[in-house]
Design an enzyme around this catalytic site. Structure first.
Site, short mmCIF file in Angstrom:
data_model
loop_
_atom_site.label_atom_id
_atom_site.label_comp_id
_atom_site.label_asym_id
_atom_site.label_seq_id
_atom_site.Cartn_x
_atom_site.Cartn_y
_atom_site.Cartn_z
N SER A 87 0.79 -1.24 0.00
CA SER A 87 0.00 0.00 0.00
C SER A 87 0.82 1.29 0.00
CB SER A 87 -0.92 0.00 1.23
OG SER A 87 -0.15 0.11 2.41
N THR A 136 -8.84 2.60 -4.28
CA THR A 136 -8.35 3.90 -3.81
C THR A 136 -8.65 5.00 -4.83
OG1 THR A 136 -6.29 5.13 -3.48
CG2 THR A 136 -6.10 3.12 -4.72
N ASP A 137 -8.76 6.22 -4.33
CA ASP A 137 -8.95 7.37 -5.25
C ASP A 137 -7.72 7.59 -6.13
OD1 ASP A 137 -7.21 8.37 -3.29
OD2 ASP A 137 -8.38 10.18 -2.87
N GLU A 138 -6.58 6.97 -5.74
CA GLU A 138 -5.34 7.22 -6.49
C GLU A 138 -5.42 6.67 -7.91
OE1 GLU A 138 -1.69 6.86 -4.27
OE2 GLU A 138 -2.74 7.12 -2.37
N TYR A 161 2.10 1.85 -7.56
CA TYR A 161 1.03 1.45 -6.62
C TYR A 161 -0.34 1.67 -7.23
CZ TYR A 161 -2.45 2.14 -2.91
OH TYR A 161 -3.60 2.10 -2.17
N SER A 162 -0.61 2.92 -7.67
CA SER A 162 -1.96 3.21 -8.17
C SER A 162 -2.24 2.45 -9.47
CB SER A 162 -2.18 4.71 -8.32
OG SER A 162 -1.18 5.31 -9.09
N LYS A 165 -3.36 -0.98 -8.43
CA LYS A 165 -4.73 -0.96 -7.90
C LYS A 165 -5.73 -0.78 -9.05
CE LYS A 165 -5.88 -1.03 -4.11
NZ LYS A 165 -6.20 -2.16 -3.20
N ASN A 191 -6.90 7.64 4.33
CA ASN A 191 -7.44 7.37 5.67
C ASN A 191 -6.44 7.79 6.73
OD1 ASN A 191 -9.50 4.40 5.60
ND2 ASN A 191 -9.21 5.87 3.97
N PRO A 216 10.38 15.03 7.14
CA PRO A 216 10.58 15.15 5.69
C PRO A 216 9.30 15.54 4.97
CG PRO A 216 10.46 12.84 6.34
CD PRO A 216 10.27 13.63 7.59
N ARG A 225 -4.31 16.19 -0.03
CA ARG A 225 -4.96 14.90 0.15
C ARG A 225 -6.30 15.13 0.83
NH1 ARG A 225 -1.74 14.12 -3.07
NH2 ARG A 225 -0.16 12.49 -3.27
N GLY A 292 6.87 11.62 -9.82
CA GLY A 292 5.49 11.49 -10.34
C GLY A 292 4.43 11.85 -9.30
N HIS A 293 4.79 12.67 -8.34
CA HIS A 293 3.91 12.96 -7.19
C HIS A 293 2.57 13.58 -7.63
CE1 HIS A 293 4.17 14.42 -2.73
NE2 HIS A 293 3.06 13.74 -2.97
P1 NAD Z 1 -1.57 -1.77 5.04
O1 NAD Z 1 -0.30 -1.78 4.27
O2 NAD Z 1 -1.60 -1.14 6.38
O3 NAD Z 1 -2.08 -3.28 5.23
C1 NAD Z 1 -2.03 -4.23 4.21
C2 NAD Z 1 -2.25 -5.61 4.85
O4 NAD Z 1 -2.25 -6.59 3.79
C3 NAD Z 1 -1.14 -6.02 5.83
O5 NAD Z 1 -1.70 -6.60 6.98
C4 NAD Z 1 -0.32 -7.05 5.04
O6 NAD Z 1 0.31 -8.01 5.87
C5 NAD Z 1 -1.41 -7.68 4.17
N1 NAD Z 1 -0.88 -8.28 2.94
C6 NAD Z 1 0.03 -7.73 2.08
N2 NAD Z 1 0.26 -8.61 1.08
C7 NAD Z 1 -0.52 -9.70 1.30
C8 NAD Z 1 -0.72 -10.93 0.60
N3 NAD Z 1 -0.07 -11.20 -0.53
N4 NAD Z 1 -1.60 -11.81 1.12
C9 NAD Z 1 -2.27 -11.56 2.28
N5 NAD Z 1 -2.09 -10.43 2.98
C10 NAD Z 1 -1.24 -9.49 2.49
O7 NAD Z 1 -2.65 -1.13 4.07
P2 NAD Z 1 -3.94 -0.24 4.43
O8 NAD Z 1 -3.55 1.17 4.48
O9 NAD Z 1 -4.66 -0.88 5.55
O10 NAD Z 1 -4.78 -0.45 3.08
C11 NAD Z 1 -5.71 -1.52 2.96
C12 NAD Z 1 -6.35 -1.45 1.60
O11 NAD Z 1 -7.03 -0.20 1.45
C13 NAD Z 1 -5.35 -1.52 0.44
O12 NAD Z 1 -5.92 -2.32 -0.57
C14 NAD Z 1 -5.20 -0.08 -0.02
O13 NAD Z 1 -4.90 -0.03 -1.40
C15 NAD Z 1 -6.59 0.46 0.28
N6 NAD Z 1 -6.66 1.92 0.58
C16 NAD Z 1 -5.85 2.48 1.52
C17 NAD Z 1 -5.99 3.83 1.84
C18 NAD Z 1 -5.15 4.48 2.91
O14 NAD Z 1 -5.23 5.70 3.09
N7 NAD Z 1 -4.35 3.75 3.67
C19 NAD Z 1 -6.94 4.61 1.17
C20 NAD Z 1 -7.76 4.00 0.20
C21 NAD Z 1 -7.60 2.65 -0.08
P1 TYD Z 2 1.27 8.91 2.20
O1 TYD Z 2 0.86 8.87 3.62
O2 TYD Z 2 2.44 8.09 1.75
O3 TYD Z 2 -0.04 8.56 1.34
P2 TYD Z 2 -0.29 8.66 -0.26
O4 TYD Z 2 1.00 8.84 -0.95
O5 TYD Z 2 -0.92 7.34 -0.57
O6 TYD Z 2 -1.24 9.82 -0.44
O7 TYD Z 2 1.58 10.41 1.81
C1 TYD Z 2 0.61 11.42 1.97
C2 TYD Z 2 1.18 12.69 1.37
O8 TYD Z 2 2.29 13.11 2.18
C3 TYD Z 2 1.74 12.49 -0.02
O9 TYD Z 2 1.48 13.67 -0.79
C4 TYD Z 2 3.24 12.35 0.19
C5 TYD Z 2 3.50 13.19 1.42
N1 TYD Z 2 4.59 12.73 2.31
C6 TYD Z 2 5.59 13.64 2.69
O10 TYD Z 2 5.58 14.82 2.32
N2 TYD Z 2 6.57 13.18 3.52
C7 TYD Z 2 6.61 11.89 3.97
O11 TYD Z 2 7.56 11.51 4.70
C8 TYD Z 2 5.57 10.98 3.56
C9 TYD Z 2 5.58 9.54 4.01
C10 TYD Z 2 4.59 11.46 2.72
#
Ligand code: NAD
Ligand code: TYD
Length: 353
Positions: A87, A136-138, A161-162, A165, A191, A216, A225, A292-293
């Site tokens: 993720s 994800t919205d990404e 990543y995106s 997804k 989230n 950083p 975001r 590519g941010h």
């Molecule tokens: P996370 O990285 O905290 O958790 C991912 C979990 O998946 C971990 O417990 C990991 O052990 C497990 N995992 C990884 N590879 C695996 C595999 N091959 N088989 C079984 N388990 C595996 O991620 P998160 O932030 O909780 O995100 C969960 C989901 O929500 C993801 O699909 C992510 O794309 C999506 N999402 C996240 C956010 C966000 O802001 N974090 C926002 C929108 C969508």
């Molecule tokens: P992140 O939490 O990695 O989520 P996502 O990239 O999926 O949105 O990052 C959130 C935003 O914060 C993103 O624009 C990248 C920025 N960021 C920093 O500026 N410094 C950092 O150390 C990290 C981890 C992220």
């Protein structure tokens, strides 16, 4: 009728919050939690349910067809919620392949296992079952200063990543279009909340500030975001499972757009007022921007509001304080995940399963 949920990635950030949400909300359900326990999966997140017979943990990779077939055969699964994923965008930039492996191939493999287990005839499946892909919205890419992502916005991902997804979403859609396999896709914004691994912005900045380490900030810090409290995401997933129209995509977000630098300064100020008056914005270090941010994400949640009556309950100002307080109250959790010792916890509780 008692429902059985297969939750993948349930030891991660959102998955573990979802398990908390569901087991607190419903008495009469069971959850089979399949997690590979990568660096991001932590069974400490689920300590509350160690002895709860409604929660059954299976240590497995979603790419492992035999293991997933066994899970589907042993449990009468009604709903699959696929959270399992790699993720973190920065990790995807340095090592894209594992993102294809888990996020794309893992999703297709899971879809196939579920299709085989649930199929009752040509184009027919067990009554009431559903596969929900947590996306994800990404996948929509980046916005300019105006406008929002709608479900009809073309997919245009930028990071590995995106892109992974988005690929997974297209396979989920293909299973609906080709086989009439019952699916929904949810696309949520960023989230925040308890149990987030401290590689992501909010827990990372929190942890570094507490330790007087550099903060950083990528580039100018003006990337935007759309932050949603994790419990509101969990509520939305539950609503989509129950009432989402099959084959549909639902965007989830609460109009909480904030530039990154605002988030960083909010955290510093919270710690300055509540913990340590010596911290200041001097800790901020603008570092080389992420490749590519994406500049801005913003969700239009009109569809899920109109069709399912979802709305975000937690205003950002409340949710961020709740979250930061949670990290302060769980310094052990933070120490375990940053040192890697949380994996010892798993071995102690579950052996070498
Ligand atoms: P996370 O990285 O905290 O958790 C991912 C979990 O998946 C971990 O417990 C990991 O052990 C497990 N995992 C990884 N590879 C695996 C595999 N091959 N088989 C079984 N388990 C595996 O991620 P998160 O932030 O909780 O995100 C969960 C989901 O929500 C993801 O699909 C992510 O794309 C999506 N999402 C996240 C956010 C966000 O802001 N974090 C926002 C929108 C969508
Ligand atoms: P992140 O939490 O990695 O989520 P996502 O990239 O999926 O949105 O990052 C959130 C935003 O914060 C993103 O624009 C990248 C920025 N960021 C920093 O500026 N410094 C950092 O150390 C990290 C981890 C992220």
């Amino acid at each position: 009728m008692k429902k059985t949920y297969l939750v993948t990635g349930g030891a991660g950030f959102i998955g573990s919050n979802f398990i908390h949400y569901m087991l607190q909300k419903y008495q009469d359900i069971s959850i089979i939690n399949v997690d590979k326990l990568t660096y991001a999966g932590n069974m400490e997140n689920l300590a509350e349910f160690e002895n709860d017979p409604r929660h059954c943990f299976v240590h497995a990779d979603i790419c492992d067809k035999d293991a997933m077939k066994k899970v589907m055969a042993e449990h009468n699964i009604d709903y699959i919620v696929n959270f399992a994923a790699e993720s973190h965008v920065d990790r995807s930039i340095s090592n894209p392949e594992i993102f294809v492996q888990t996020n794309v191939l893992g999703t297709v493999s899971l879809l196939n296992c579920a299709k085989q287990a649930w199929q009752t005839g040509e184009d027919t499946f067990k009554e009431g079952v559903k596969y929900l892909q947590v996306s994800t919205d990404e996948v929509y890419g980046s916005l300019g200063a105006e406008g929002y992502f709608e479900e009809t916005t073309p997919i245009c991902p930028h990071s590995p990543y995106s892109s992974s997804k988005a690929s997974a979403d297209l396979f989920v859609k293909a299973y609906f279009d080709t086989y009439k396999f019952p699916v929904n896709i949810t696309r949520c914004s960023n989230n925040y909340g308890p149990f987030q691994f401290p590689e992501k912005l909010i827990p990372l900045i929190m942890n570094n500030t507490l330790q007087h380490k550099e903060l950083p900030v990528y580039g100018d810090g003006m990337q935007v975001r759309d932050w949603l409290f994790v419990e509101d995401h969990c509520k939305a997933i539950d609503m989509v499972l129950n009432n989402g129209r099959l084959g549909e995509v639902y965007n989830i977000g609460g109009h909480n757009e904030r530039p990154n630098i605002f988030i960083v300064k909010t955290i510093i100020e919270y710690i300055r007022q509540n913990v340590d008056s010596s911290v200041s914005e001097d800790l901020i270090h603008h570092v080389t921007d992420r490749k590519g941010h994406d500049r801005r994400y913003g969700i239009d949640p009109a569809k899920i509001k109109a069709e399912l009556g979802w709305f975000p309950e937690t205003p950002f100002e409340v949710g961020i304080k709740k979250t930061l307080k949670w990290y302060l109250d769980h310094k052990d959790w933070m120490a375990h995940v940053t040192s890697g010792s949380y994996q010892e916890y798993y071995k102690k509780m579950y052996g070498d399963q």
